[in-house]
Design an enzyme around this catalytic site. Sequence first.
Site, mmCIF file in Angstrom:
data_model
loop_
_atom_site.group_PDB
_atom_site.id
_atom_site.type_symbol
_atom_site.label_atom_id
_atom_site.label_comp_id
_atom_site.label_asym_id
_atom_site.label_seq_id
_atom_site.Cartn_x
_atom_site.Cartn_y
_atom_site.Cartn_z
ATOM 1 N N CYS A 120 0.819 -1.228 0.000
ATOM 2 C CA CYS A 120 0.000 0.000 0.000
ATOM 3 C C CYS A 120 0.847 1.271 0.000
ATOM 4 O O CYS A 120 0.331 2.359 -0.273
ATOM 5 C CB CYS A 120 -0.938 0.019 1.201
ATOM 6 N N HIS A 258 -2.742 7.382 3.388
ATOM 7 C CA HIS A 258 -3.254 6.112 2.865
ATOM 8 C C HIS A 258 -4.666 5.905 3.423
ATOM 9 O O HIS A 258 -4.903 6.054 4.618
ATOM 10 C CB HIS A 258 -2.330 4.970 3.284
ATOM 11 N N ASN A 288 -10.398 0.824 0.778
ATOM 12 C CA ASN A 288 -8.937 0.803 0.682
ATOM 13 C C ASN A 288 -8.534 0.168 -0.655
ATOM 14 O O ASN A 288 -8.744 -1.026 -0.859
ATOM 15 C CB ASN A 288 -8.399 -0.006 1.867
HETATM 16 O O1 UT7 Z 1 -3.655 -1.120 3.837
HETATM 17 C C1 UT7 Z 1 -3.554 -1.652 5.126
HETATM 18 C C2 UT7 Z 1 -4.750 -2.483 5.361
HETATM 19 N N1 UT7 Z 1 -5.134 -2.847 6.669
HETATM 20 C C3 UT7 Z 1 -5.654 -2.047 7.603
HETATM 21 O O2 UT7 Z 1 -5.608 -0.866 7.583
HETATM 22 C C4 UT7 Z 1 -6.316 -2.765 8.755
HETATM 23 C C5 UT7 Z 1 -6.114 -2.106 10.078
HETATM 24 N N2 UT7 Z 1 -7.049 -2.698 11.050
HETATM 25 C C6 UT7 Z 1 -8.337 -2.305 11.098
HETATM 26 O O3 UT7 Z 1 -8.749 -1.435 10.375
HETATM 27 C C7 UT7 Z 1 -9.217 -2.979 12.131
HETATM 28 O O4 UT7 Z 1 -8.445 -3.840 12.935
HETATM 29 C C8 UT7 Z 1 -10.395 -3.769 11.479
HETATM 30 C C9 UT7 Z 1 -11.383 -2.817 10.858
HETATM 31 C C10 UT7 Z 1 -9.861 -4.738 10.431
HETATM 32 C C11 UT7 Z 1 -11.125 -4.584 12.546
HETATM 33 O O5 UT7 Z 1 -11.594 -3.704 13.561
HETATM 34 P P1 UT7 Z 1 -11.375 -4.091 15.096
HETATM 35 O O6 UT7 Z 1 -11.981 -3.016 15.877
HETATM 36 O O7 UT7 Z 1 -9.915 -4.363 15.286
HETATM 37 O O8 UT7 Z 1 -12.253 -5.392 15.219
HETATM 38 P P2 UT7 Z 1 -11.845 -6.854 15.726
HETATM 39 O O9 UT7 Z 1 -11.081 -7.589 14.679
HETATM 40 O O10 UT7 Z 1 -11.237 -6.752 17.100
HETATM 41 O O11 UT7 Z 1 -13.249 -7.503 15.897
HETATM 42 C C12 UT7 Z 1 -14.178 -7.030 16.878
HETATM 43 C C13 UT7 Z 1 -15.467 -7.813 16.696
HETATM 44 C C14 UT7 Z 1 -15.256 -9.318 16.614
HETATM 45 O O12 UT7 Z 1 -16.360 -9.938 17.228
HETATM 46 P P3 UT7 Z 1 -16.251 -10.499 18.745
HETATM 47 O O13 UT7 Z 1 -15.142 -11.527 18.685
HETATM 48 O O14 UT7 Z 1 -15.898 -9.325 19.586
HETATM 49 O O15 UT7 Z 1 -17.605 -11.056 18.970
HETATM 50 C C15 UT7 Z 1 -15.293 -9.595 15.140
HETATM 51 O O16 UT7 Z 1 -15.720 -10.917 14.833
HETATM 52 O O17 UT7 Z 1 -16.065 -7.433 15.461
HETATM 53 C C16 UT7 Z 1 -16.337 -8.603 14.684
HETATM 54 N N3 UT7 Z 1 -16.217 -8.244 13.272
HETATM 55 C C17 UT7 Z 1 -17.256 -7.871 12.539
HETATM 56 N N4 UT7 Z 1 -18.556 -7.712 12.829
HETATM 57 C C18 UT7 Z 1 -19.371 -7.298 11.868
HETATM 58 C C19 UT7 Z 1 -15.099 -8.250 12.510
HETATM 59 N N5 UT7 Z 1 -15.422 -7.864 11.271
HETATM 60 C C20 UT7 Z 1 -16.744 -7.620 11.255
HETATM 61 C C21 UT7 Z 1 -17.651 -7.192 10.283
HETATM 62 N N6 UT7 Z 1 -18.933 -7.037 10.620
HETATM 63 N N7 UT7 Z 1 -17.261 -6.908 9.005
#
Ligand code: UT7
Length: 331
Positions: A120, A258, A288
């Site tokens: 990226c 980004h 993204n």
């Molecule tokens: O170019 C570089 C690319 N990468 C990035 O920039 C990614 C950087 N990271 C992020 O943006 C965030 O970590 C994410 C958006 C990917 C995830 O957000 P988060 O606040 O870190 O969520 P998490 O992975 O800790 O998940 C929290 C909860 C989980 O459920 P439980 O275990 O708490 O019940 C996930 O299963 O949210 C759930 N979850 C979703 N729920 C609904 C994860 N994805 C989704 C979804 N819809 N799409």
Amino acid sequence: MKKMNPKNKNGVKITGTGSYAPPLSVSNDDLAKILDTTDEWVYTRTGIRHRYFNEGRPNYTMAVEAAKNALENAGITAEDIDYIMLSTCTPDFFYPITACLVQNETGALNAACIDINAACTGFVAGLEMARGLLYSGYDRILFIASECLTPQVDFYDRATSVLFGDGAGAVVLERADKTFASVMKAKGVSADEPILYYKIDYEANTPFGGKTPDYAKKLQMGGKDVYKFAVEAMPEAAKAACEKAGFALDEIDLFIPHQANIRIVQTAVKSLGVSMEKVYTNIENHGNTSSACMPVCLDELNRAGRLKEGMKLCLVGFGAGLTYGAIVMEI
Ligand code: UT7
């Protein structure tokens, strides 16, 4: 970081911009039909509402459209270009390189061609390299960033598949007596735990090892680790590039980060002490698109008449690798 000699302004000017978004617009509600997710979750966690999918079509087709738009915007023909650089981490082929496909489709017969990949961060890395090429004697560079992430995305993984979109952006670059300072950095990762990756499955095609050919594995990401890295890396790079250029942070007219996640951008910007009013984002509409994010932003700004001569821009990004970097440039 070494400061630049202010008299030595070996910078670049952007003489044309272009971009291309594929026709299939996919909303969070559309994704909620195939994934266990909601518009509310995706929008509040990421700032994304729509993205575009280049469904069923190869990456280079987007690169060609963005390139043609940039050439038209610059008021030149493809034959005026003497170097095509193309950033992608999602090429259609390992070889031939995508820049050569664009050369063929546009008729840029006088151009040398190269692809680069810094994930990226590819647009920041490539802009720095394009500047080097301009001062090594090439006069006019067409630099495209084109990314087709959908074939790599795992649509069973709701945490990653909601983030990405496809698209392409391009700029035409020439030498200019303007300030340009770049800082590229990287923090290596182990091949056993690469954090953010798309891996070739070497075991999948071992006819003498007893395994039948299979598809490559899909994109994998440790979202939280990437998030933590990004909110520190972006301010560090932006500060270093400003310092190298000899500008204070508050002298920057516009930051183009980004477009990974609006919360990452807001946190990074807050730690820099910069107002969000000075930050351009389009993540809500595009998601993204990896290295294509920045040139698409530049094209939107240009076509809206918001890129004014003498403005100071800071482009700052991060990506798999983990790579990160920033460019401060007068336009
Ligand atoms: O170019 C570089 C690319 N990468 C990035 O920039 C990614 C950087 N990271 C992020 O943006 C965030 O970590 C994410 C958006 C990917 C995830 O957000 P988060 O606040 O870190 O969520 P998490 O992975 O800790 O998940 C929290 C909860 C989980 O459920 P439980 O275990 O708490 O019940 C996930 O299963 O949210 C759930 N979850 C979703 N729920 C609904 C994860 N994805 C989704 C979804 N819809 N799409």
